[in-house]
Design a protein around this motif. Sequence first.
Motif, PDB file in Angstrom:
ATOM      1  N   ASN A  79     -61.289  70.573  50.714  1.00 28.71           N
ATOM      2  CA  ASN A  79     -59.821  70.395  50.345  1.00 28.71           C
ATOM      3  C   ASN A  79     -59.178  69.870  51.285  1.00 28.71           C
ATOM      4  OD1 ASN A  79     -57.478  70.554  49.158  1.00 28.71           O
ATOM      5  ND2 ASN A  79     -57.626  72.860  48.752  1.00 28.71           N
ATOM      6  N   TYR A  80     -58.618  68.552  50.975  1.00 28.75           N
ATOM      7  CA  TYR A  80     -57.971  67.964  52.056  1.00 28.75           C
ATOM      8  C   TYR A  80     -56.426  68.505  52.443  1.00 28.75           C
ATOM      9  CZ  TYR A  80     -55.127  65.848  48.252  1.00 28.75           C
ATOM     10  OH  TYR A  80     -54.252  65.582  47.337  1.00 28.75           O
ATOM     11  N   MET A  81     -56.089  69.728  51.424  1.00 37.78           N
ATOM     12  CA  MET A  81     -54.685  70.193  51.734  1.00 37.78           C
ATOM     13  C   MET A  81     -54.800  71.343  52.740  1.00 37.78           C
ATOM     14  SD  MET A  81     -52.218  68.174  50.524  1.00 37.78           S
ATOM     15  CE  MET A  81     -50.923  69.372  50.127  1.00 37.78           C
ATOM     16  N   GLU A  82     -55.907  71.833  53.078  1.00 30.23           N
ATOM     17  CA  GLU A  82     -56.184  72.706  53.926  1.00 30.23           C
ATOM     18  C   GLU A  82     -56.234  72.480  55.526  1.00 30.23           C
ATOM     19  OE1 GLU A  82     -59.065  75.070  51.970  1.00 30.23           O
ATOM     20  OE2 GLU A  82     -57.835  75.748  50.365  1.00 30.23           O
ATOM     21  N   THR A 119     -54.590  67.086  61.046  1.00 32.93           N
ATOM     22  CA  THR A 119     -53.608  65.888  61.196  1.00 32.93           C
ATOM     23  C   THR A 119     -52.336  66.179  61.658  1.00 32.93           C
ATOM     24  OG1 THR A 119     -54.622  65.150  59.055  1.00 32.93           O
ATOM     25  CG2 THR A 119     -52.793  64.002  59.852  1.00 32.93           C
ATOM     26  N   TYR A 161     -61.327  62.236  53.462  1.00 36.16           N
ATOM     27  CA  TYR A 161     -60.693  63.419  52.764  1.00 36.16           C
ATOM     28  C   TYR A 161     -60.095  63.173  51.729  1.00 36.16           C
ATOM     29  CZ  TYR A 161     -62.450  65.968  57.184  1.00 36.16           C
ATOM     30  OH  TYR A 161     -63.021  66.042  58.301  1.00 36.16           O
ATOM     31  N   MET A 162     -59.257  62.408  51.784  1.00 34.53           N
ATOM     32  CA  MET A 162     -58.097  62.437  50.785  1.00 34.53           C
ATOM     33  C   MET A 162     -58.527  61.530  49.454  1.00 34.53           C
ATOM     34  SD  MET A 162     -54.344  61.676  52.150  1.00 34.53           S
ATOM     35  CE  MET A 162     -53.068  62.433  51.458  1.00 34.53           C
ATOM     36  N   LEU A 209     -55.568  68.935  56.951  1.00 36.07           N
ATOM     37  CA  LEU A 209     -54.119  68.756  57.110  1.00 36.07           C
ATOM     38  C   LEU A 209     -53.440  69.294  58.268  1.00 36.07           C
ATOM     39  CD1 LEU A 209     -51.785  67.186  55.388  1.00 36.07           C
ATOM     40  CD2 LEU A 209     -51.305  69.555  54.424  1.00 36.07           C
ATOM     41  N   TYR A 239     -58.910  60.651  57.762  1.00 35.35           N
ATOM     42  CA  TYR A 239     -58.073  61.537  56.836  1.00 35.35           C
ATOM     43  C   TYR A 239     -57.973  61.075  55.563  1.00 35.35           C
ATOM     44  CZ  TYR A 239     -55.127  64.846  54.959  1.00 35.35           C
ATOM     45  OH  TYR A 239     -54.367  65.930  53.921  1.00 35.35           O
ATOM     46  N   GLU A 297     -64.341  74.290  61.012  1.00 33.30           N
ATOM     47  CA  GLU A 297     -64.503  73.624  59.621  1.00 33.30           C
ATOM     48  C   GLU A 297     -66.086  73.231  59.835  1.00 33.30           C
ATOM     49  OE1 GLU A 297     -62.230  70.467  57.130  1.00 33.30           O
ATOM     50  OE2 GLU A 297     -63.172  69.916  59.010  1.00 33.30           O
TER      51      GLU A 297
END
Lengths: 259, 122
Positions: A124-127, A133, A256-257, A130, A252, A179
């Motif tokens: 999940n790119y929001m976890e 980043t 990921y996104m 992010l 990213y 991760e």
Amino acid sequence: MKKNFPFFLVKISPWPIIMSLNLMNLFISIVLWINFKFLLLMIIMFMNLIMIKILWFRDIIRESTFMGYHTFYIKIMLKFSMIMFIISELFFFISFFWTFFHSSISPSIEINMIWPPKMIKVFNYMEIPLLNTFTLITSGFYITLSHLYFLNNFFYKSMKALLSTILMGLYFSMIQMFEYMNSYFCINDSIYGSIFFLSTGFHGIHVLVGTIMLIVSFIRMYKFHFSLIHHINFELSIWYWHFVDVIWLFLYLFYYMLI
Amino acid sequence: MAWLCSRTVLQTCRRQFFRNAVYSKEKPLPDPLDLATGLEKRELLAAAAGNFDPYHMKAIEIVRDSTRESPNLVPSAFKSRIVGCICEEDTAHVNWMWLHDGQPRRCECGHWFKLTEVAPLG
């Protein structure tokens, strides 16, 4: 012998030949490790590599700071060689991105013609990504702040900002490892796992190397090796760190996104 | 008890303030000229004295009507130096030749050159 030129003719140094022999041994031992699970030789060769690097850079620090061989022209040439190095690194990563786009824009029949491939559970790119980043962008901000303080003659503030950058780099490596350990796919899971771990893994190695460069800059700054007009080590570490930062942004974005 | 608490708080505050005051005292970076040694320092000193070409590497403007008696002087720290003559202003190529100590030499275009001894920087 008298000389009247700004260029630095190095004395005979053992490090290039020893380093090349060591790299050959390291590659062979990596093959041994991958194919036959023989780890010991690789660890020894890797420690050998680190030792040679420490001694080589010790010699360079002696030549620049303590013997004063790095004149104006040498500094310009060092900067240009770092630019060349960073461009070659950029194309190294472009090859990975090429592989990724080749496989993801028109997925082949073997992976069900979908991307990500069937049965692959992506991150999940929001976890964590992010958070990674934000960590890297903040560290890039702090390294710029450190350089600014340095150029304005604030020693302690520069040291503190540089220390924050180093800690954020280590934090990045730590959560990246976390991760990796909690991922649902491995490097053996189709082209997706292969290219994902290859790219992010190489980026992680570059982050580690950049962190080491920043730590060396920190130690040399602490020991007063840097002055306002001669802090090439610090400057080139900053360039490298920004480069790693930018590569992460693209990773990213695409890995990921946008999948 | 109230006195004890307030004294503790005050002492802690004082120590904090004291420590912050010490830490906020900035230390300047080393002076570039003090830190530099060797060739780098000599280069910096030459630049401070106004000499931005301490190795005599830049092109020198030649006198157009040079003769054997009044040649163009080429600085060198050695016995010989390679000289490139741009014979005319619009020439697109350079004529190279060896110039030795003691004897003035003439380029085929007519310009005369002579080596002069200068002290080496390194």
